[in-house]
Design an enzyme around this catalytic site. Structure first.
Site, PDB file in Angstrom:
ATOM      1  N   ARG A 120     -10.280  24.711  69.175  1.00 60.72           N
ATOM      2  CA  ARG A 120     -10.798  24.897  67.805  1.00 60.72           C
ATOM      3  C   ARG A 120     -10.106  23.845  66.952  1.00 60.72           C
ATOM      4  NH1 ARG A 120     -11.661  30.317  64.290  1.00 60.72           N
ATOM      5  NH2 ARG A 120     -13.468  30.264  65.662  1.00 60.72           N
ATOM      6  N   HIS A 165     -20.453  25.438  66.117  1.00 61.30           N
ATOM      7  CA  HIS A 165     -19.801  26.665  66.616  1.00 61.30           C
ATOM      8  C   HIS A 165     -20.725  27.267  67.691  1.00 61.30           C
ATOM      9  CE1 HIS A 165     -17.048  29.852  66.880  1.00 61.30           C
ATOM     10  NE2 HIS A 165     -17.211  30.456  65.730  1.00 61.30           N
TER      11      HIS A 165
HETATM   12  N1  NVA Z   1     -18.081  28.528  59.051  1.00 62.99           N
HETATM   13  C1  NVA Z   1     -16.852  29.262  59.244  1.00 62.99           C
HETATM   14  C2  NVA Z   1     -16.927  30.052  60.501  1.00 62.99           C
HETATM   15  C3  NVA Z   1     -15.710  30.879  60.803  1.00 62.99           C
HETATM   16  C4  NVA Z   1     -15.811  31.579  62.121  1.00 62.99           C
HETATM   17  C5  NVA Z   1     -15.686  28.300  59.282  1.00 62.99           C
HETATM   18  O1  NVA Z   1     -15.826  27.216  59.869  1.00 62.99           O
HETATM   19  O2  NVA Z   1     -14.647  28.610  58.707  1.00 62.99           O
HETATM   20  N1   CP Z   2     -16.515  34.199  64.237  1.00 62.83           N
HETATM   21  C1   CP Z   2     -15.354  33.634  64.616  1.00 62.83           C
HETATM   22  O1   CP Z   2     -15.320  32.586  65.262  1.00 62.83           O
HETATM   23  O2   CP Z   2     -14.239  34.326  64.228  1.00 62.83           O
HETATM   24  P1   CP Z   2     -12.715  33.863  64.270  1.00 62.83           P
HETATM   25  O3   CP Z   2     -12.552  32.775  63.243  1.00 62.83           O
HETATM   26  O4   CP Z   2     -11.931  35.083  63.941  1.00 62.83           O
HETATM   27  O5   CP Z   2     -12.409  33.324  65.643  1.00 62.83           O
END
Ligand code: NVA
Ligand code: CP
Length: 303
Positions: free
Chosen positions: A104, A131
């Protein structure tokens, strides 16, 4: 043979998703029946987090344990990545000590560079641009509740962010349509959408985007990494809340999804996210099941 990575939703074909969906159903059933299933015995997943996470960490870590393997958590703060070790060097080293890596991070180019230097498969656990694991879980959740998603309409109300770009790729793979409504100034970046993608329509009015939708979905107005824009975004996104009135414009059977974490009263009202059309907890749980199928596939191929 070239190593298979999962960096964007479009990295897999429909045939591969159909296979993974079948594997997910089998693996989920085993989990629900407390049936041990350890195809990844003695295999190790390394998880690298440069941003916060609850669901992604938990689902990958628990999933890898459940498959008989081990998962190791690294973050920028404690590892040499936070002290400027080149991504290419980190990839070389990490991929000699484990069987699969999940990352991530911020820009997609970071994960692209990492994967080019990795000896083992790399999974995108969220970047600024994509994602895919979440959208795969969402598509699986839709299919579980309503059957095929092909030919259906998904309404996206909110920011043009990583979730939306993965939804737009999923629309091409599965053959559904996305009605997109983002506030002015927060529109889709054409560089992040394939020029051949005919599977979406842009609406000025977020309520119009929900008209006749089979699924209404949204996400936070300020994604991780954009926190300094929060005040401006709160103003610009006024009116882009998914509330009862917008859900009424959708089909009667429409589902509501949100990848979470959510902000009730901003992008979604409490009555919608906590209401009968919401499947957000199934969505979150399905991260575990689809990712176990993904780990199995990337490490072992078709079984
Ligand atoms: N669009 C959000 C998703 C979090 C799971 C982010 O990137 O913070
Ligand atoms: N939806 C999702 O990816 O959640 P987290 O940021 O908690 O991993």
């Amino acid at each position: 043979m070239a190593i298979k990575h999962y960096l964007q939703f479009a990295d897999f074909s429909l045939d591969e998703y159909e296979y993974l969906i079948e594997r997910t159903k089998i693996i989920k059933r085993k989990f629900k029946n407390y049936e041990p299933y350890h195809p990844l015995l003695d295999r190790t997943l390394v998880m690298v987090f440069e941003k916060n996470s609850t669901r992604t960490r938990l689902s990958f870590e628990a999933g890898m344990h459940q498959l008989g393997g081990a998962a190791i958590y690294l973050n920028t703060r404690d590892s040499q990545l936070g002290r400027g070790e080149p991504v290419e060097d980190a990839a070389q080293v990490m991929s000699r000590m484990c069987d699969i890596i999940m990352i991530r991070t911020f820009g997609q180019e970071i994960i692209d560079r990492f994967s080019r230097n990795s000896r083992v498969p790399v999974i995108n656990g969220l970047t600024n641009e994509h994602h895919p694991c979440q959208v795969f879980a969402d598509v699986f959740t839709y299919i579980e509740h309503r059957g095929s998603i092909t030919g259906k309409t998904v309404a996206w109300v909110g920011d043009a962010n990583n979730m939306l770009y993965s939804w737009l790729q999923a629309a091409e793979v599965f053959g559904f349509h996305v009605n997109v409504s983002t506030p002015a100034g927060y529109d889709i970046n054409p560089a992040l959408v394939s020029p051949a993608n005919q599977r979406y329509t842009v609406f000025k009015d977020p309520s119009d985007a929900c008209e006749g939708a089979d699924l209404v979905t949204t996400d936070v107005w300020t994604s991780m990494g954009y926190e300094q824009e929060n005040a401006a975004r709160l103003k610009a996104f006024d009116g882009w809340i998914v509330d009862g009135a917008k859900m009424k414009r959708a089909n009667k059977e429409a589902l509501f999804m949100h990848c979470l974490p959510a902000h009730r009263g901003e992008e979604v009202s409490a009555e919608v996210i906590d209401g009968p059309q919401s499947v957000v907890w199934d969505e979150a749980e399905n991260r575990l099941h689809v990712q176990k199928a993904l780990l199995e596939y990337l490490v072992l191929g078709r079984v």
